[in-house]
Design an enzyme around this catalytic site. Structure first.
Site, short mmCIF file in Angstrom:
data_model
loop_
_atom_site.label_atom_id
_atom_site.label_comp_id
_atom_site.label_asym_id
_atom_site.label_seq_id
_atom_site.Cartn_x
_atom_site.Cartn_y
_atom_site.Cartn_z
N HIS A 164 48.23 13.85 42.98
CA HIS A 164 46.84 14.14 43.19
C HIS A 164 46.44 14.96 44.30
O HIS A 164 45.34 14.62 44.83
CB HIS A 164 45.96 12.44 43.40
CG HIS A 164 46.55 11.57 42.30
ND1 HIS A 164 46.12 11.50 41.14
CD2 HIS A 164 47.81 10.71 42.30
CE1 HIS A 164 46.56 10.60 40.38
NE2 HIS A 164 47.91 10.16 41.22
N SER A 286 38.21 41.32 55.94
CA SER A 286 36.68 41.25 55.44
C SER A 286 36.02 42.27 55.95
O SER A 286 36.29 42.72 57.05
CB SER A 286 36.00 39.93 55.85
OG SER A 286 34.72 40.23 55.90
N LYS A 292 38.89 37.70 59.72
CA LYS A 292 39.38 37.20 58.31
C LYS A 292 41.02 37.73 57.81
O LYS A 292 40.96 38.72 58.15
CB LYS A 292 38.54 37.59 57.10
CG LYS A 292 37.26 36.67 57.25
CD LYS A 292 37.38 35.20 57.02
CE LYS A 292 37.11 34.98 55.30
NZ LYS A 292 37.33 33.64 55.17
N GLU A 299 44.68 35.24 45.00
CA GLU A 299 43.60 34.76 44.05
C GLU A 299 43.72 35.56 42.92
O GLU A 299 43.48 35.04 41.74
CB GLU A 299 42.39 35.11 45.00
CG GLU A 299 42.19 33.92 46.02
CD GLU A 299 41.29 34.64 47.23
OE1 GLU A 299 41.05 33.68 47.98
OE2 GLU A 299 40.93 35.85 47.17
#
Ligand code: ARG
Length: 462
Positions: A164, A286, A292, A299
């Site tokens: 979980h 970024s 960043k 992704e």
């Protein structure tokens, strides 16, 4: 309504310009991927036509040789980007025939004897898929090897195991990485099954009903390096689309494995976890936030997995509504098929160097080991002392605040049974990976030897 444009002359007659554009669809661009396969299939077909019983023989051996020499020249031109498929051709099949006819006249007009574009495209896709699936298997094995090495190198590095997504029990980086390696091996078994289904030759099925000529389908299958010809000629045509969906199904499983790996890595490379650090080359910045380091690659692995599933769904749905025999619907299975293959292979290839360069942060991993993580281990210690498990469970549950911090390394060292953190058999996994790699080497050598013999020059062409 605008007046209709004049029809366009094609190899197979005049076709309304808009109908031609609509029906050719993206074939003019997509079929570039099939030029090599189409030339190989044509070379095998021409060879077979030259070995028919003398009486009704369509080509002489010398004529077949001429055709093959022209096909090799065409292949070299195509490699140099100098072979065009035009809208008037509709697809690669008629483009190759147009080219052969321009170069060889009557001979070019004979090559289509006893075949149809229906079996021709089916054999093209299978030849293309055969090479691609060997590539997929090779890349799956390569990534599994990187994961298995990573697991072996970090076998004893403690990492909290989660259920979980909540801390559960002591585990290791080796167990985590090794699980992904083994998942890929299961996926490879599916890819191999798809490879074997694919390894059957449909050529000679023609439109799906055979031809009243003594063609030798077994010979064509051998010439192209297939394991066997497909038995029933209608099945040879019907299996188009269904086969692509099976292949995409196997690729979907590969992508599910990669998506899970990517999702784990997105989580575990977050500063709040900091378990791993992505290699510098694999994190992107970024345009506004100077600090960043984003996991864009990971992704996109997740979204590409979604897209490969969508490719399979598209093909399944096209097949679902198609009746027996060739139907033009099948042409539309080509784009998702090519796309799904390309996306899966690119994903396998980007993840291997990413995993190879992944940094492991021991301190951050150890921080996750709160005393609660040892609750089950503690209960099992009580069991070892003679207490029934359920009593031990309730005892520990009632005294959670008293749990002592244990040594993660010592906890791991006690899990020695098969497949547990201290019982992983990295050598066995490496042997399974090596078996896939050597299968690819053998299959590819046999395939390329057949094609080299067919063309009389070394395949793949330099
Ligand atoms: N481009 C076509 C396809 O991919 C080739 C076969 C065309 N056959 C036909 N009967 N129209 O399906």
């Amino acid at each position: 309504m605008k007046p209709r444009a004049a029809g366009q002359q094609t190899t197979v007659g005049v076709i309304d310009a808009e109908v031609l554009a609509f029906t050719a669809g993206h074939d003019v661009e997509l079929d570039r991927a099939l030029i090599a396969a189409d030339c190989l299939g044509t070379a095998a077909h021409a060879t077979m036509l030259s070995r028919m019983p003398k009486a009704g023989r369509v080509l002489t051996p010398a004529e077949a040789k001429k055709i093959i020499a022209e096909l090799v020249a065409l292949l070299l031109r195509a490699q140099a980007g100098a072979f065009e498929i035009t809208l008037a051709d509709q697809d690669v099949h008629l483009a190759v025939e147009r080219h052969l006819t321009a170069k060889l006249g009557e001979l070019g007009k004979k090559v289509h004897t006893g075949r149809s574009r229906n079996d021709q495209v089916a054999v093209d896709l299978r030849l293309f898929a055969k090479e691609e699936l060997l590539g997929v298997l090779e890349e799956v094995a390569a990534l599994a090897a990187v994961l298995n090495d990573f697991a072996r190198r970090h076998a004893a590095v403690p990492m909290v195991g989660r259920t979980h997504q909540q801390p559960a029990m002591p585990s290791s980086v080796g167990l985590w990485a090794g699980a992904h390696a083994e998942a890929l091996l299961d996926d490879a078994a599916l890819v191999l099954a798809a490879y074997q289904l694919n390894d059957q030759c449909p050529l000679g099925a023609a439109a799906g009903y055979g031809v009243p000529l003594p063609i030798d389908r077994r010979l064509v299958s051998d010439l192209l390096g297939f394991a066997r010809p497909i038995g029933n000629v209608l099945h040879a045509i019907n299996s188009r689309g269904k086969l692509e969906s099976v292949i995409l199904g196997a690729l979907t499983q590969v992508m599910l494995t990669l998506s899970r790996l990517a999702q784990d890595l997105v989580l575990f490379t977050m500063p709040e976890f900091g378990y791993f650090t992505l290699p510098a080359a694999f994190s992107t910045g970024s345009s506004i936030m100077p600090q960043k380091k984003n996991p864009d690659v990971l992704e996109l692995v997740r979204s590409r997995a979604a897209r490969v599933t969508a490719c399979q769904t598209a093909v399944l749905d096209i097949v679902r509504s198609a009746p027996s025999g060739y139907n033009r619907d099948l042409q539309d299975a080509k784009e998702p098929f090519l796309e799904g293959l390309a996306m899966t292979r690119a994903t396998l290839r980007i993840l291997a160097p990413l995993m190879a360069g992944l940094e492991v942060n021991h301190d951050a991993l150890l921080k996750g080991f709160t005393p609660n993580v040892f609750a089950t281990d503690r209960a099992l210690e009580l069991v070892a002392g003679g207490m029934p498990f359920r009593d031990a469970y309730h005892h520990v549950k009632a005294h959670l605040d008293d749990l002592q911090q244990m040594s993660p390394a010592a906890a791991l060292a006690k899990k020695t049974h098969l497949g547990a953190p201290a019982g992983l058999d990295f050598a066995a996994t490496a042997a399974r990976i090596a078996a896939i790699a050597s299968l690819v080497t053998d299959e590819r050598a046999e395939f390329h030897a057949a094609l080299s013999k067919l063309l009389g020059v070394r395949w793949p062409l330099a």
